[in-house]
Design an enzyme around this catalytic site. Structure first.
Site, PDB file in Angstrom:
ATOM      1  N   TYR A 144      75.229  12.980  56.463  1.00 46.73           N
ATOM      2  CA  TYR A 144      74.067  13.163  55.582  1.00 46.73           C
ATOM      3  C   TYR A 144      73.065  12.058  55.850  1.00 46.73           C
ATOM      4  O   TYR A 144      73.414  10.874  55.855  1.00 46.73           O
ATOM      5  CB  TYR A 144      74.513  13.119  54.120  1.00 46.73           C
ATOM      6  CG  TYR A 144      73.381  13.266  53.127  1.00 46.73           C
ATOM      7  CD1 TYR A 144      72.739  14.493  52.957  1.00 46.73           C
ATOM      8  CD2 TYR A 144      72.960  12.185  52.351  1.00 46.73           C
ATOM      9  CE1 TYR A 144      71.713  14.639  52.033  1.00 46.73           C
ATOM     10  CE2 TYR A 144      71.932  12.325  51.433  1.00 46.73           C
ATOM     11  CZ  TYR A 144      71.315  13.550  51.285  1.00 46.73           C
ATOM     12  OH  TYR A 144      70.286  13.690  50.380  1.00 46.73           O
ATOM     13  N   ASP A 239      72.498   5.656  61.429  1.00 47.55           N
ATOM     14  CA  ASP A 239      72.147   5.673  60.011  1.00 47.55           C
ATOM     15  C   ASP A 239      73.099   4.718  59.306  1.00 47.55           C
ATOM     16  O   ASP A 239      74.235   5.066  58.975  1.00 47.55           O
ATOM     17  CB  ASP A 239      72.270   7.097  59.460  1.00 47.55           C
ATOM     18  CG  ASP A 239      72.015   7.179  57.966  1.00 47.55           C
ATOM     19  OD1 ASP A 239      71.887   6.116  57.318  1.00 47.55           O
ATOM     20  OD2 ASP A 239      71.965   8.298  57.437  1.00 47.55           O
ATOM     21  N   LYS A 267      69.894   0.868  50.404  1.00 50.84           N
ATOM     22  CA  LYS A 267      70.862   0.342  49.465  1.00 50.84           C
ATOM     23  C   LYS A 267      70.973  -1.178  49.473  1.00 50.84           C
ATOM     24  O   LYS A 267      70.284  -1.859  48.740  1.00 50.84           O
ATOM     25  CB  LYS A 267      72.225   1.007  49.707  1.00 50.84           C
ATOM     26  CG  LYS A 267      72.159   2.543  49.633  1.00 50.84           C
ATOM     27  CD  LYS A 267      73.519   3.173  49.734  1.00 50.84           C
ATOM     28  CE  LYS A 267      73.456   4.678  49.850  1.00 50.84           C
ATOM     29  NZ  LYS A 267      72.926   5.361  48.688  1.00 50.84           N
TER      30      LYS A 267
END
Length: 426
Positions: A144, A239, A267
């Site tokens: 994702y 990623d 994050k």
């Protein structure tokens, strides 16, 4: 435990917010029941609106490596907020955080801050296409990279077919430029490149996957992927929204010994505030506006509150590298404890772990990709999730999500978590 207030708040939220949540996994659709509404958090614990204390194993999906409301981060945000929350103009702290990030991460010269991991991955793909002058990308089933149109693609009927949209609103035109490969299967990538020779701009991957549970790449796969991309002039994008600054100072690149061409962060780099970033060598980043022709912009990019939180967090991690070993040891301890209890319970299971990421899969065989992850028994997982919740342990409410441990967790917390598992029926 009692969740009356959480249930009432969820009912009220559904009147004004689609599904009652602002991100789908929060709705508990995969596990049933009503979601927990958090009132506050400190260290390793969540405190919900009904007054329950929960041991937290998601850490806001990864960024809170040192625990909730970590002192230096909170103080940095408060101090910066007193001087203004947003300017839409350059600030010195952006450069300070950029300098620190570049010094910690291998193989990058420059970094651009954005507002989310989705935005970082979206921008990285645009940059890769602009740099290579090619249109197509390869992603892996089960990975994702945010909800940008290019990434909401499901597999076609075979390894070399085009993908098709798996969300209304994503056009076939967009989908045709995204190709699907199989995680831990280098040959599936090779076939796609062979079938689309000279058209692939980039391969994007979660180097340690966290969105189909924690999935670790085999050494042959990840090294072979790097070699293949180099040979074919394809950019390799890691990623690292989940893994960046969590698996070590240099993230997955350092942990795996692999240099990617473009990195995406989120994050951790904002200390828990909304943030993202993408980074690369100077020759690639020079294609980005205003230096180059590839456009990307954002009024809130480099927001001073996020920069202050990120600088405080990365400074702590940079100065205290022992945190990463502490986290790894705690995760291994939890793994070992779960392993003993689940063996005694006699249910089929697999536990995957890397660094401070971990996942439990209720299935017989190894879990190495999305297909094998999807074989997990979801009814057993539901019992597991709600049983642990009733014992005061908050795990990801989906079988396809990794745990993220934080260093505020004590060994007493880990023992309590293992004891909780021992008490529940599966």
């Amino acid at each position: 435990m009692i969740y009356k207030r959480s249930s009432a708040l969820f009912a009220e939220a559904q009147k004004y917010i689609p599904g009652g949540v602002n991100s789908p996994v929060r709705a508990f659709k995969a596990v049933g029941g009503d979601p927990i509404f958090v009132k506050e958090a400190k260290g390793a614990y969540l405190y919900d609106e009904d007054g329950n204390r929960l041991i937290d194993y998601i850490a806001s999906w990864g960024p809170l490596i040192l625990g909730h409301a970590y002192g230096p981060v909170i103080e940095a945000v408060i101090d910066k907020a007193k001087k203004g929350t947003s300017f839409g103009m350059p600030t010195q702290i952006e450069t300070e955080l950029a300098r620190l990030a570049v010094s910690m991460v291998p193989n990058i010269d420059k970094i651009r801050f954005v507002n989310s991991g989705t935005e970082a991955c979206m921008s990285a793909i645009r940059l890769a296409r602009g740099y290579t002058k090619r249109d197509k990308i390869i992603k892996f089933a089960g990975c994702y990279h945010g909800h940008s149109d290019s990434f909401l693609i499901q597999a076609g009927s075979g390894a070399v077919t085009f993908g098709s949209p798996n969300s209304p609103g994503v056009t076939q035109g967009t989908a045709k430029d995204t190709l699907l490969a199989k995680y831990n299967d280098l040959e599936s990538v090779r076939e796609l490149i062979r079938a689309n020779q000279g058209e692939i701009a980039a391969v994007i991957i979660e180097p340690i996957a966290g969105n189909m549970g924690c999935i670790v790449p085999s050494e042959d796969f990840i090294k072979g992927l790097r070699k293949l991309c180099t040979e074919e002039g394809v950019l390799l994008i890691f990623d690292e929204v989940m893994t960046g600054f969590r698996l070590g100072r240099g993230g997955a690149q350092e942990a795996l010994g692999i240099d990617a061409d473009i990195l995406c962060f989120g994050k951790v780099i904002g200390g828990g505030l909304p943030v993202g970033a993408f980074a690369a060598r100077a020759e690639i980043m020079s294609y980005l506006a205003p230096e180059g022709p590839v456009y990307q912009a954002g009024t809130l990019s480099g927001n001073p509150l996020a920069m202050a939180a990120g600088l405080a967090m990365l400074t702590e991690l940079n100065n205290r590298p022992e945190v990463f070993k502490s986290l790894e040891d705690k995760t291994a301890y939890l793994h070992e404890g779960f392993d003993k209890v689940l063996k005694d319970k006699g249910v089929p299971y697999r536990i995957n772990r890397y660094g401070s990421m971990m996942s439990v899969h209720f299935t017989e065989g190894p879990v190495v990709d999305f297909e094998t992850s999807a074989k997990g028994n979801n009814e057993t997982f539901k019992k597991f999730f709600h049983g642990m919740l009733d014992q005061g342990v908050y795990l990801p409410p989906s079988a396809f999500e990794s745990y993220f441990l934080n260093d505020a967790l004590s060994y007493s917390d880990l023992d309590a978590t293992i004891e909780a598992l021992d008490k529940i029926d599966l």
